[in-house]
Enzyme design. Sequence first.
Site, short mmCIF file in Angstrom:
data_model
loop_
_atom_site.label_atom_id
_atom_site.label_comp_id
_atom_site.label_asym_id
_atom_site.label_seq_id
_atom_site.Cartn_x
_atom_site.Cartn_y
_atom_site.Cartn_z
CG ASN A 148 -1.84 -1.24 1.18
OD1 ASN A 148 -1.98 -1.90 0.15
ND2 ASN A 148 -2.39 -1.58 2.33
CG ASP A 150 -2.80 3.26 2.51
OD1 ASP A 150 -3.68 2.42 2.22
OD2 ASP A 150 -1.92 3.04 3.38
CG HIS A 165 4.31 -1.77 -4.61
ND1 HIS A 165 3.18 -2.54 -4.69
CD2 HIS A 165 5.33 -2.58 -4.97
CE1 HIS A 165 3.50 -3.77 -5.08
NE2 HIS A 165 4.79 -3.82 -5.26
CB CYS A 173 13.30 14.96 -9.70
SG CYS A 173 13.89 15.29 -11.36
N GLY A 233 -5.19 -9.23 3.00
CA GLY A 233 -5.80 -8.23 2.13
C GLY A 233 -5.07 -8.02 0.83
CB THR A 234 -2.28 -8.97 -0.93
OG1 THR A 234 -1.75 -8.85 -2.25
CG2 THR A 234 -1.72 -10.22 -0.25
CG ASN A 259 -8.49 -11.91 0.51
OD1 ASN A 259 -9.66 -11.70 0.23
ND2 ASN A 259 -7.49 -11.46 -0.21
CB ALA A 277 -7.96 -7.17 7.45
C1 BV8 Z 1 8.79 -5.33 -11.85
C2 BV8 Z 1 2.15 1.38 -6.72
C3 BV8 Z 1 10.78 -5.65 -13.13
C4 BV8 Z 1 1.52 2.34 -7.67
C5 BV8 Z 1 1.83 -0.91 -7.55
C6 BV8 Z 1 5.65 -12.13 -13.01
C7 BV8 Z 1 4.48 -12.61 -13.48
C8 BV8 Z 1 3.56 -11.73 -14.08
C9 BV8 Z 1 3.79 -10.36 -14.18
C10 BV8 Z 1 4.97 -9.89 -13.71
C11 BV8 Z 1 5.89 -10.76 -13.14
N1 BV8 Z 1 6.93 -10.01 -12.73
C12 BV8 Z 1 6.70 -8.71 -13.06
C13 BV8 Z 1 5.50 -8.62 -13.64
C14 BV8 Z 1 4.89 -7.41 -14.10
C15 BV8 Z 1 4.14 -6.66 -12.99
C16 BV8 Z 1 2.98 -7.49 -12.43
O1 BV8 Z 1 3.07 -8.12 -11.41
N2 BV8 Z 1 1.87 -7.37 -13.15
C17 BV8 Z 1 0.63 -8.03 -12.66
C18 BV8 Z 1 -0.53 -7.08 -12.84
C19 BV8 Z 1 0.41 -9.31 -13.37
N3 BV8 Z 1 5.04 -6.30 -11.89
C20 BV8 Z 1 5.76 -5.17 -12.05
O2 BV8 Z 1 5.73 -4.48 -13.04
C21 BV8 Z 1 6.67 -4.80 -10.88
N4 BV8 Z 1 7.96 -4.41 -11.38
O3 BV8 Z 1 8.52 -6.51 -11.90
O4 BV8 Z 1 9.98 -4.79 -12.32
C22 BV8 Z 1 10.28 -5.39 -14.51
C23 BV8 Z 1 10.73 -4.26 -15.16
C24 BV8 Z 1 10.31 -4.09 -16.47
C25 BV8 Z 1 9.37 -4.93 -17.09
C26 BV8 Z 1 8.88 -6.03 -16.35
C27 BV8 Z 1 9.32 -6.28 -15.06
C28 BV8 Z 1 6.10 -3.55 -10.16
C29 BV8 Z 1 4.85 -3.88 -9.43
C30 BV8 Z 1 4.40 -2.67 -8.57
C31 BV8 Z 1 3.34 -1.84 -9.26
N5 BV8 Z 1 2.86 -0.79 -8.37
N6 BV8 Z 1 1.44 0.09 -6.71
C32 BV8 Z 1 0.16 2.78 -7.24
O5 BV8 Z 1 -0.32 2.32 -6.19
O6 BV8 Z 1 -0.39 3.61 -7.95
S1 BV8 Z 1 0.99 -2.40 -7.51
C33 BV8 Z 1 -0.54 -2.05 -6.77
O7 BV8 Z 1 -1.38 -3.06 -7.20
C34 BV8 Z 1 -0.58 -2.13 -5.27
O8 BV8 Z 1 0.55 -1.58 -4.67
C35 BV8 Z 1 -0.67 -3.63 -5.05
O9 BV8 Z 1 0.58 -4.21 -5.06
C36 BV8 Z 1 -1.38 -4.10 -6.27
C37 BV8 Z 1 -2.78 -4.41 -5.94
O10 BV8 Z 1 -2.77 -5.65 -5.32
P1 BV8 Z 1 -3.43 -5.83 -3.86
O11 BV8 Z 1 -2.81 -4.88 -2.91
O12 BV8 Z 1 -3.40 -7.24 -3.60
O13 BV8 Z 1 -4.92 -5.27 -4.06
P2 BV8 Z 1 -6.07 -5.89 -4.96
O14 BV8 Z 1 -7.00 -4.77 -5.17
O15 BV8 Z 1 -5.50 -6.61 -6.13
O16 BV8 Z 1 -6.74 -6.99 -4.01
C38 BV8 Z 1 -7.33 -6.59 -2.81
C39 BV8 Z 1 -7.54 -7.88 -2.03
O17 BV8 Z 1 -8.06 -7.52 -0.75
C40 BV8 Z 1 -8.56 -8.82 -2.68
O18 BV8 Z 1 -8.06 -10.15 -2.66
C41 BV8 Z 1 -9.80 -8.70 -1.77
O19 BV8 Z 1 -10.50 -9.91 -1.68
C42 BV8 Z 1 -9.16 -8.35 -0.44
N7 BV8 Z 1 -10.02 -7.59 0.48
C43 BV8 Z 1 -11.01 -6.71 0.17
N8 BV8 Z 1 -11.55 -6.20 1.33
C44 BV8 Z 1 -10.86 -6.77 2.37
C45 BV8 Z 1 -9.88 -7.65 1.82
N9 BV8 Z 1 -9.02 -8.36 2.59
C46 BV8 Z 1 -9.13 -8.22 3.96
N10 BV8 Z 1 -10.04 -7.37 4.55
C47 BV8 Z 1 -10.91 -6.66 3.80
N11 BV8 Z 1 -11.80 -5.85 4.40
#
Ligand code: BV8
Length: 294
Positions: A148, A150, A165, A173, A233-234, A259, A277
């Site tokens: 997060n 936030d 992140h 910059c 929560g991920t 979750n 959570a």
């Molecule tokens: C990188 C900051 C090298 C910005 C974020 C391997 C396989 C596939 C893809 C990749 C791989 N390796 C790299 C990739 C590419 C990519 C990736 O993972 N893509 C995904 C979409 C498939 N990763 C990257 O690009 C990373 N960098 O690998 O660098 C590189 C370099 C060049 C080219 C390639 C690779 C960088 C990743 C970071 C991106 N930045 N955030 C911003 O916030 O604006 S990621 C952002 O999304 C968040 O920070 C967080 O990480 C993610 C969201 O995920 P969650 O936090 O899990 O949230 P989500 O909404 O998905 O789920 C919420 C969950 O909560 C749900 O399960 C729900 O059921 C649950 N929930 C709901 N309510 C509750 C609850 N749980 C508990 N209590 C509740 N009340």
Amino acid sequence: MAVSRRLFRFGRSLRTATAVYLSTLIPGETELIVVVEDPKRRNNPVVTIPVELMEVLAAAECVTVLTGAGVSAESGVPTFRDAQTGLWAKFSPEELATPRAFRRDPRLVWEWYEWRRILVAGALPNPAHLALAEMQNIFHRFHLITQNVDGLHQRAGSRNVIELHGNISRTKCSEEGTIISSCKDTGNIPPKCPSCGALLRPDVVWFEEPMPEMEMRQATDASTHCNVFFSIGTSTVVYPAASLPVEALRSGAMVVEINPQVTPFTAKARFALAGAAGVVLPELLKALKASRGT
Ligand code: BV8
């Protein structure tokens, strides 16, 4: 799906029961404990944490926690899976949170982050954040890794939070990467770097951007040297953060997922507490304190 039902019922009758645990075994080892809340007893749910988990926590030297957007959902901060609202509805977060999107339309991306900054600034830590802040004082070694941006963990009192992140309230910059604490408002959107004139951007890790080395090393170290690892929560779809629970498992830690939904990782967890959570963590904390007589 092998199912052995052990029904733990609290309260008098099913209707009034606050929490019904349906202990269902997912093939392999995962014990899925479904928390069914009774809105009428929201503020003091009766939740029992698996005995085996409490025993391992009682002896645990080191506990590591990974959090995602779900932990801030109860603070009113939309998760990445939640549909964007208002004028952002037509964009997927992955579209806006990339270097390409910023090059293409820096104003659009800056304004999206401004919208999120205002939303986050108006949000308050919820019982999940507060319980995790207390848990850091219970264990000899405790690590909190968050995806997060936030800052709500820190506002709840958590120390040494590993921000994988980045953080939305910091600006840097886009050329030099230097954190800019303040700059004159010249009306430019995005504002320009006071030293080199390049565009400023939020200090977050965008998709397709490399991870911050120090934080990634700290997170990997904390995940591979702990007795219990909580994934809270991920959705475990964004990498390399999503590889941390797997690395913890490989290093012999007991891995617990909290979750309300099933994720790609659920079947690998020893326990999956399927609840919010903000409901489960305060009860876990209460049970920990009771087991320590504090
Ligand atoms: C990188 C900051 C090298 C910005 C974020 C391997 C396989 C596939 C893809 C990749 C791989 N390796 C790299 C990739 C590419 C990519 C990736 O993972 N893509 C995904 C979409 C498939 N990763 C990257 O690009 C990373 N960098 O690998 O660098 C590189 C370099 C060049 C080219 C390639 C690779 C960088 C990743 C970071 C991106 N930045 N955030 C911003 O916030 O604006 S990621 C952002 O999304 C968040 O920070 C967080 O990480 C993610 C969201 O995920 P969650 O936090 O899990 O949230 P989500 O909404 O998905 O789920 C919420 C969950 O909560 C749900 O399960 C729900 O059921 C649950 N929930 C709901 N309510 C509750 C609850 N749980 C508990 N209590 C509740 N009340």
